[in-house]
Motif scaffolding. Structure first.
Motif, PDB file in Angstrom:
ATOM      1  N   LEU A   8       0.860  -1.053   0.400  1.00  0.00           N
ATOM      2  CA  LEU A   8      -0.016   0.016  -0.083  1.00  0.00           C
ATOM      3  C   LEU A   8       1.304   1.249  -0.009  1.00  0.00           C
ATOM      4  N   ALA A   9       0.532   1.878  -0.671  1.00  0.00           N
ATOM      5  CA  ALA A   9       1.824   3.748  -0.826  1.00  0.00           C
ATOM      6  C   ALA A   9       0.577   3.970  -0.559  1.00  0.00           C
ATOM      7  N   VAL A  10       0.926   5.139   0.628  1.00  0.00           N
ATOM      8  CA  VAL A  10      -0.162   6.481   1.347  1.00  0.00           C
ATOM      9  C   VAL A  10       0.603   7.189   0.699  1.00  0.00           C
ATOM     10  N   ILE A  11       0.404   8.242   0.315  1.00  0.00           N
ATOM     11  CA  ILE A  11       0.835   9.675  -0.803  1.00  0.00           C
ATOM     12  C   ILE A  11       0.442  10.787  -0.270  1.00  0.00           C
ATOM     13  N   ILE A  12       1.081  11.329   0.174  1.00  0.00           N
ATOM     14  CA  ILE A  12       0.812  12.688   1.418  1.00  0.00           C
ATOM     15  C   ILE A  12       0.597  13.858  -0.228  1.00  0.00           C
ATOM     16  N   ALA A  29      -1.207   5.641   8.220  1.00  0.00           N
ATOM     17  CA  ALA A  29      -0.351   4.900   8.275  1.00  0.00           C
ATOM     18  C   ALA A  29       0.227   3.846   9.201  1.00  0.00           C
ATOM     19  N   GLU A  30      -0.261   3.925  10.711  1.00  0.00           N
ATOM     20  CA  GLU A  30      -0.007   3.470  11.336  1.00  0.00           C
ATOM     21  C   GLU A  30      -1.171   2.650  11.314  1.00  0.00           C
ATOM     22  N   VAL A  40       3.109  -1.261   3.939  1.00  0.00           N
ATOM     23  CA  VAL A  40       2.823   0.118   3.659  1.00  0.00           C
ATOM     24  C   VAL A  40       4.703   0.595   3.516  1.00  0.00           C
ATOM     25  N   ASP A  41       4.119   1.778   2.177  1.00  0.00           N
ATOM     26  CA  ASP A  41       5.259   2.769   1.223  1.00  0.00           C
ATOM     27  C   ASP A  41       4.818   3.925   2.128  1.00  0.00           C
ATOM     28  N   VAL A  42       5.137   5.046   2.986  1.00  0.00           N
ATOM     29  CA  VAL A  42       4.704   6.328   2.885  1.00  0.00           C
ATOM     30  C   VAL A  42       5.661   7.344   1.426  1.00  0.00           C
TER      31      VAL A  42
END
Length: 188
Positions: A8-12, A29-30, A40-42
């Protein structure tokens, strides 16, 4: 990461000075790391150089690899002037096949609208890129009132339940689409 885990890529999405995006992104993300299906990949767009002209850069190539390896995405976006930030549009437009046949979820924040107008605009953009947006969205209305100084939502039980629900949707769609891409590559 197990073989059954999804990346899962979490994109800011915001790159503005003094932005709030890292706060809900860290919280989400947590939540995702605690979900049994997610690795997870932020991705913080403020840490990357992506040219508005969509010309290549070292960061554009690196981001392409991170997006291509993701099985699902969550975009964390503010609402600026009833839409999403230009930095996010630039990041989305740099790529095409990296988004295809993958699910996208949203965490938004803003004033009274909670960033939901930005999310509605993003849904049409991702549809054009052949990505599947999930129904549930997490939005923080009047975001400056919604988090503690430590970055946790004041209404943690409700926010955490909403995150779990969206993560379950992403897990279902992510697994189904990952299997489909493996057995029959997607052709746009």
């Amino acid at each position: 990461m197990s073989n059954n885990s999804l990346k899962l890529a979490v994109i800011i999405g915001s790159t503005r000075s003094g932005r709030f995006g890292p706060v809900p992104a860290s919280w989400f993300a947590e939540q995702a790391r605690a979900h049994e299906a997610m690795d997870v990949d932020v991705i913080d767009l403020a840490e990357l150089t992506l040219h508005n002209s969509l010309d290549s850069s070292a960061d554009a190539g690196s981001l392409a690899q991170r997006l291509a390896s993701a099985d699902a995405f969550v975009v964390v976006t503010p609402e600026y002037n009833h839409s999403y930030p230009a930095s996010l549009k630039t990041a989305i437009d740099h790529y095409a096949k990296e988004w295809q046949a993958k699910p996208v979820g949203f965490v938004s924040y803003g004033g009274m609208g909670g960033g939901l107008r930005a999310v509605e605009h993003l849904r049409t953009v991702f549809a054009e890129l052949h990505a599947a947006t999930v129904r549930d969205t997490i939005s923080f209305h009047n975001f400056w009132e919604r988090f503690t100084e430590d970055g946790a939502p004041h209404d943690a039980d409700s926010a955490n339940a909403a995150a779990r629900g969206m993560l379950n949707q992403l897990a279902w769609w992510g697994s189904a689409l990952k299997q489909a891409r493996a057995t029959r590559p997607y052709a746009a």
